[in-house]
Structures are given as structure tokens and as C-alpha cells.
Design a protein around this motif. Structure first.
Motif, short mmCIF file in Angstrom:
data_model
loop_
_atom_site.label_atom_id
_atom_site.label_comp_id
_atom_site.label_asym_id
_atom_site.label_seq_id
_atom_site.Cartn_x
_atom_site.Cartn_y
_atom_site.Cartn_z
N GLU A 105 27.36 7.14 -26.18
CA GLU A 105 27.22 8.59 -26.17
C GLU A 105 28.10 9.26 -27.22
N GLU A 106 29.15 8.57 -27.67
CA GLU A 106 30.08 9.15 -28.64
C GLU A 106 29.86 8.64 -30.07
N TYR A 107 29.05 7.61 -30.23
CA TYR A 107 28.91 6.95 -31.52
C TYR A 107 28.36 7.90 -32.59
N ALA A 108 29.02 7.93 -33.74
CA ALA A 108 28.63 8.80 -34.87
C ALA A 108 27.57 8.09 -35.71
N PHE A 109 26.35 8.04 -35.20
CA PHE A 109 25.32 7.21 -35.80
C PHE A 109 24.82 7.73 -37.14
N LEU A 110 25.19 8.98 -37.52
CA LEU A 110 24.77 9.52 -38.82
C LEU A 110 25.94 9.85 -39.74
N ASP A 111 27.14 9.48 -39.34
CA ASP A 111 28.34 9.76 -40.14
C ASP A 111 29.01 8.43 -40.43
N ASP A 112 28.88 7.95 -41.66
CA ASP A 112 29.34 6.59 -41.96
C ASP A 112 30.86 6.45 -41.86
N GLN A 113 31.62 7.49 -42.20
CA GLN A 113 33.07 7.39 -42.14
C GLN A 113 33.57 7.40 -40.69
N LYS A 114 33.02 8.27 -39.87
CA LYS A 114 33.40 8.30 -38.46
C LYS A 114 32.95 7.02 -37.75
N ALA A 115 31.75 6.57 -38.11
CA ALA A 115 31.24 5.34 -37.51
C ALA A 115 32.17 4.17 -37.83
N ARG A 116 32.64 4.07 -39.05
CA ARG A 116 33.56 2.99 -39.42
C ARG A 116 34.84 3.07 -38.60
N GLN A 117 35.38 4.27 -38.45
CA GLN A 117 36.61 4.43 -37.66
C GLN A 117 36.38 3.96 -36.22
N GLN A 118 35.26 4.35 -35.64
CA GLN A 118 34.97 3.96 -34.27
C GLN A 118 34.75 2.46 -34.15
N LEU A 119 33.98 1.90 -35.07
CA LEU A 119 33.68 0.48 -35.02
C LEU A 119 34.92 -0.38 -35.20
N GLU A 120 35.78 0.01 -36.12
CA GLU A 120 37.00 -0.76 -36.34
C GLU A 120 37.88 -0.76 -35.09
N ALA A 121 37.74 0.27 -34.28
CA ALA A 121 38.55 0.36 -33.06
C ALA A 121 37.98 -0.47 -31.92
N ILE A 122 36.66 -0.67 -31.90
CA ILE A 122 36.04 -1.28 -30.72
C ILE A 122 35.41 -2.64 -30.98
N VAL A 123 35.23 -3.03 -32.23
CA VAL A 123 34.59 -4.32 -32.52
C VAL A 123 35.62 -5.45 -32.42
N SER A 124 35.22 -6.54 -31.83
CA SER A 124 36.09 -7.70 -31.67
C SER A 124 36.54 -8.26 -33.02
N SER A 125 37.75 -8.78 -33.04
CA SER A 125 38.26 -9.43 -34.26
C SER A 125 37.50 -10.71 -34.58
N ASP A 126 36.74 -11.21 -33.61
CA ASP A 126 35.95 -12.42 -33.82
C ASP A 126 34.59 -12.14 -34.45
N ALA A 127 34.24 -10.87 -34.60
CA ALA A 127 32.95 -10.48 -35.18
C ALA A 127 33.15 -10.17 -36.66
N GLU A 128 33.41 -11.20 -37.44
CA GLU A 128 33.74 -11.03 -38.86
C GLU A 128 32.56 -10.43 -39.63
N GLY A 129 32.86 -9.38 -40.41
CA GLY A 129 31.84 -8.74 -41.24
C GLY A 129 30.94 -7.77 -40.51
N TYR A 130 31.10 -7.68 -39.21
CA TYR A 130 30.19 -6.89 -38.38
C TYR A 130 30.32 -5.39 -38.66
N VAL A 131 31.54 -4.91 -38.81
CA VAL A 131 31.75 -3.48 -39.05
C VAL A 131 31.05 -3.05 -40.33
N ASP A 132 31.24 -3.81 -41.40
CA ASP A 132 30.60 -3.46 -42.67
C ASP A 132 29.08 -3.46 -42.56
N GLU A 133 28.55 -4.40 -41.81
CA GLU A 133 27.09 -4.47 -41.62
C GLU A 133 26.57 -3.21 -40.94
#
Length: 254
Positions: A105-133
Motif C-alpha cells: 500500500e505504501e510502495y512508490a511504484f511510479l517514483d524510481d528514487q523513492k522505490a529504490r529507498q524503500q526496496l533497499e530497506a526491505i529487500v533481503s541481503s540474499d537477493a543480490e541484484g534484486y533492487v536494481d532489477e
């Protein structure tokens, strides 16, 4: 709002429903309207994952119960906000579901900079390359609806997402270390004058894989868990089949 802006908002919403973008595809989130093959047909799974939530109902209860008749699952209240996301959910199954719902409900699906900030906070460290994708997918979506590849939501347009129901299963048995959470949701655009667009996205489905790591639920796309994903029956509020398949309506805590 001008007709051109209204049309662009409508295109943004429509794009989410028909594009094969899966604004978090690859084991985290996939848009249910993805144009795919048999792997994405609802209900197709050779697995019998452990349901996360209340005890399974009896056969007689299954025959009569529906998601809209059953008691709603009350989500946990977040204890804080960080990097554009709600935080502080428990290790248990309701904490996992609450994490998923609040994130979507909070994901910034149309804002690439906000989306990156959110993804870097919640994506597992084991998901290599996932944030950039996933940031790349946000930029592709922006281009598809006529926006520059990088930037925020256009001025005068706001979007809101509401998760209606969830289907949660454990991918690691009774340990519940990794869970898959399907969500049924609606997404609306609002014009500058506060009036809603008349063509919202309704009854969309998406799923997240979450693992408990470093004291919080994290999105992952690790192959060992992706291959255990299951695909649910379609969600209908008045369907006993939807209830029997594990769909539960959700409500935010007061």
C-alpha cells in the motif's frame, strides 16, 4: 485537472494491469494479469504449503464460510516509519502479513528514487541484484505511460492502493521462516481537485515472498523458495471456494 492529465492517470493505472512489468517481478511481487503460460494459472500447484493464519475450518465450515462472512484478519499497527515504509512488525504470521500489506500500500511504484529507498530497506541481503532489477521495472513502466524514465509522480495526480484480502502460506513448514503472501488489491488515481478517476484498477492480485532476517521480514527472490511458490484460486468475497483456499479479508488496526 486537464483532460490530458486525466488520460495520463488512466493510462498509468491501465498500464499496471496489462503490461508484463510485474512491478516487483521475480519472486517478490508479480502482477496477476501477467501474460504468461501455465506457471501462472490460479490454483496450479503440486505443493501443499502450510497455511499461515487460523486453524483450517472443518468440511462443514468450508462449505458455508466465505471471506466476507468470516472475521477479518486485523493487521498489526506499525511502531515506526523509516525509509518511506512502516516498520516494527512481529516475527509471527500476522507480522509477516502486516509487513506485506503495508509495503504494497505504501510502495512508490511510479517514483524510481523513492522505490529504490524503500526496496533497499526491505529487500533481503540474499537477493543480490534484486533492487536494481525492480527500479529498472519502475522506469520501464514510467516510459510506457509517457513519463521520463526517472522522476516522481506527476503533479496533480495521486494514487492509493488498498489491499482487500490475503492468502498466506509457509514455504518452510511449521517453522514459518519464509512465507508467501498473495494479496488482492484495488488501486485508484485521484485528480488535483480531489475527485477520483472513473477507471481504477480493481481486483488485482500480487504476491510477495518474505523471510525473517535481522529482526524483520524481508522480501526475497531466492530460487530455493521461488520453486515452492503456489498459485491460488481466484479471490471472490462471497465464494466458499476462495475461503477454503485460504483467502482472508484484512482490516487495518484502529
Amino acid at each position: 485537472m486537464s483532460d490530458s492529465k486525466t488520460h495520463k492517470a488512466r493510462l498509468m493505472l491501465a498500464g499496471l494491469g496489462i503490461l508484463v512489468v510485474g512491478v516487483l517481478v521475480g519472486g517478490g511481487v508479480t502482477v496477476a494479469t501477467t501474460l504468461g503460460g501455465d506457471d501462472h494459472r490460479p490454483g496450479k500447484s503440486s505443493l501443499a504449503p502450510t497455511t499461515v493464519g487460523p486453524s483450517p475450518p472443518s468440511e462443514s465450515q468450508q462449505a458455508a464460510m466465505t471471506p466476507d462472512k468470516a472475521r477479518k484478519l486485523v493487521l498489526e499497527k506499525p511502531t515506526g516509519q523509516k525509509d518511506g515504509l512502516s516498520t516494527g512488525f512481529s516475527k509471527g504470521p500476522v507480522g509477516a502479513i502486516s509487513t506485506a500489506v503495508h509495503f504494497w500500500e505504501e510502495y512508490a511504484f511510479l517514483d524510481d528514487q523513492k522505490a529504490r529507498q524503500q526496496l533497499e530497506a526491505i529487500v533481503s541481503s540474499d537477493a543480490e541484484g534484486y533492487v536494481d532489477e525492480q527500479v529498472s521495472e519502475v522506469r520501464k513502466l514510467r516510459e510506457k505511460v509517457g513519463l521520463p524514465p526517472s522522476g516522481g509522480t506527476p503533479a496533480g495526480i495521486t494514487f492509493s492502493t488498498t489491499v482487500n484480502a490475503v492468502r498466506a502460506t509457509s514455504l518452510t513448514g511449521t517453522r514459518g521462516k519464509v512465507v508467501q503472501i498473495w494479496m488482492n488489491y484495488d488501486r485508484y488515481a485521484t485528480k488535483a481537485d480531489g475527485s477520483p478517476d472513473d477507471e481504477p484498477l480493481k481486483d488485482e492480485d500480487t504476491d510477495l515472498l518474505l523471510k525473517w532476517q535481522d529482526g524483520a521480514w524481508k522480501i526475497t527472490n531466492e530460487p530455493e523458495y521461488r520453486e515452492k511458490r503456489s498459485f491460488p484460486r481466484a479471490y471472490f468475497p462471497a465464494s466458499h471456494i476462495s475461503w477454503a483456499d485460504g483467502w482472508q479479508q484484512v482490516r487495518h488496526a484502529d
